[in-house]
Design an enzyme around this catalytic site. Sequence first.
Site, PDB file in Angstrom:
ATOM      1  N   GLU A  60      48.619  71.194  59.745  1.00 16.73           N
ATOM      2  CA  GLU A  60      47.310  70.882  60.454  1.00 16.73           C
ATOM      3  C   GLU A  60      46.581  72.133  61.143  1.00 16.73           C
ATOM      4  O   GLU A  60      45.577  72.405  61.210  1.00 16.73           O
ATOM      5  CB  GLU A  60      47.359  69.612  61.260  1.00 16.73           C
ATOM      6  CG  GLU A  60      47.217  68.446  60.294  1.00 16.73           C
ATOM      7  CD  GLU A  60      48.471  68.003  59.579  1.00 16.73           C
ATOM      8  OE1 GLU A  60      49.767  68.668  60.210  1.00 16.73           O
ATOM      9  OE2 GLU A  60      48.589  67.254  58.910  1.00 16.73           O
ATOM     10  N   HIS A 129      48.119  55.824  61.501  1.00 16.98           N
ATOM     11  CA  HIS A 129      47.011  55.748  60.732  1.00 16.98           C
ATOM     12  C   HIS A 129      45.818  54.947  61.183  1.00 16.98           C
ATOM     13  O   HIS A 129      44.808  54.442  60.491  1.00 16.98           O
ATOM     14  CB  HIS A 129      47.350  55.162  59.392  1.00 16.98           C
ATOM     15  CG  HIS A 129      48.355  56.119  58.647  1.00 16.98           C
ATOM     16  ND1 HIS A 129      49.404  56.632  58.987  1.00 16.98           N
ATOM     17  CD2 HIS A 129      48.242  56.952  57.392  1.00 16.98           C
ATOM     18  CE1 HIS A 129      50.145  57.474  58.179  1.00 16.98           C
ATOM     19  NE2 HIS A 129      49.285  57.667  57.190  1.00 16.98           N
TER      20      HIS A 129
END
Lengths: 326, 363
Positions: A60, A129
């Site tokens: 990321e 999530h």
Amino acid sequence: MPKMNMVQAINLGLFQEMSKDDSVVVLGEDVGVDEGVFRVTAGLLEKYGEDRVIDTPLAESGIFGTSIGMALAGLKPVCEMQFSGFSYLITHQLEGHASRFRSRSQGDWTVPLVVRMPYGGGVRAMEHHSESREALYATIPGVKVVIPSTPRNARALIVAAVRDPDPVIFMEPKRSYRAFREEVPEEEEVMEIGKAQVVHEGDDITVISWGAMMRPTIQTVDKIGEKLGKKVELIDLLTVSPMDSITITESVKKTGRCVIVQEAPKNMGVASEIIARINDKVLMYLEAPVKRVTNYDVVTPYFGRETNYFPTPDRIYRAIEETLNF
Amino acid sequence: MPKKEIGKFSVSYMQILDETGKVDTKLEPKINNKDLLAMYRWMVLSREADQRMINMQRQGRIGTMGPSTGQEAAHVIPAYLMNEKDWFVGAFREAGARLVRGETIAQALLFYNGFEEGNKKPKEYRTLPVSIIVGAQTLHAVGIGYAVKYRGEKDTAVVTFMGDGATSEGDFHEALNFAGVWQAPVVFICQNNQWAISLPRHKQTKAETIAQKAIAYGIPGIQVDGNDPLAMYVASKEALDRARSGGGPTFIEAVTYRLMMHTTADDPKKYRTEEEVDEWKQKDPLPRFQKYLEGKGIWDAKKEEALVNEIKSEVDAAVKEFEDLKELPAEACFDHVFGTKHVDIEEQRMEFLDDQKRGTDNA
């Protein structure tokens, strides 16, 4: 106007911006061949090729850090964090660099880029999530945080984000991705970043929300009208930072009452900031304390019990009723 | 399935001009006298400016600064080989390279005195401001490299610097990995100066060399005597040529030594011995380069004295320029938060100006 869901609407916005401007590139994990895990980037690879739709290594900070470089060199990267829960690895590049280049160089160097990330709960997903951490990014000066709530405003705002001269964190309420459809115009539509939207006008109470919480809030507001005969002014924040204080305070000035609905925990949230702004500008117009309906200050629970923690229509209803009756 | 060797890797080391001034004539690059003298001059200027700034910090005339004394060959030489189209993505210990890239000493002083104006440099210079977060800039370099490639810009390289400490950071590894996968035209130069503040090189990584880290990412890597201007010249030129001709990234470990403190805020005596520093002083790139130039018959004591005087006056003039600067506007920070004006920021600017006007009447 064709009806589409939010995934299709954001996809339309990206398609159109990419066709207009060859400096727009899309990059991230599985955004190309796999078309993004939620299919937001569907068809882009086929249409624009792998130079502009880049399946990156799984890192990321790498995705975001190289996007900063691309932006410095004149490209307009739209990078994707597969889930907002994986985005914390970019925070040092965001706080340390993306947000600062403009100020550090007094305007010589700028970082116009977009970071898209699905956020929030309600889809029965695994740990990491389901969080709503917009407040985390909203505390960084020089960064814009945008959260659409419907297909139409998602499309108009992603276009604005791509064209914005500064780094934009574009948080997509994944629960709303395919939950409903809305008419979205084929022709260009752009909304201004930094502006909230009055969804319903009303005189009795102001209710403010954003992102995925807009749907339960709208349902509740309708009920308040039916059951209590009260007119709610409903505001969709749309941009969390920089916040549109004027729309909020003008409304509260008129109604004297306000309830804020936030998916994130209560502590240090965007709702707290809204209250601070009301306090700064229109305290004397208030007829009742401003109420917050939020998640609790607990670690986001696994999905088995998550629904008990989100603001529900019942909790929202009670908060509005209490504030009206104060 | 048998167990068998499926890969074999090696790491090269290059030194051309050793610490005694002896040249390996087989490896010696052909550099014209004008370039040799120009590179030497930049190195001497960098050293003088560095020493002056340390003094100024001690006198309270500027803030904390991180000296690059001893590392001039490792960063001045590659910068000298860069052209206008190349991008410079530095960390914070490449002061000499920044001078080569067109930054002035007065600007550097302004930066070290705590003003963003010290970073102002038109975009055409393709030289990014100092990056203080260790290793983060290497990713920016790779993104720029991607853009260069995407735009089909010919003969353009991106040069990024980092120290030995940065090679432990995740961003460094992500940068090498992305650069390898994208075949980005990036030259990574690690100034391995043996110390990351108080942490010695052997505690930074168990790897025998830093250069070998490139192998894992499929990138050519080499270890070079970073205090040897000639070896730095050859290695940088090869890496720049590779990047400019579409051959992808290169990693150079420049073995050098930080002769001074990490920044003016620490005392190296706390973590390293004077013997060690003395040992490295024998490998100083400046006297070494001087000997080489003398050996070529293009330098002597008289020329050295004239150069030192000339450079001292140049630094004097820069200090004067810096100290003669008018006071900078206090509210400048409000100008550059976003590219578009925002009502909140403008409101706070007014509050700020009002507060400034009121001054300290109550406290």
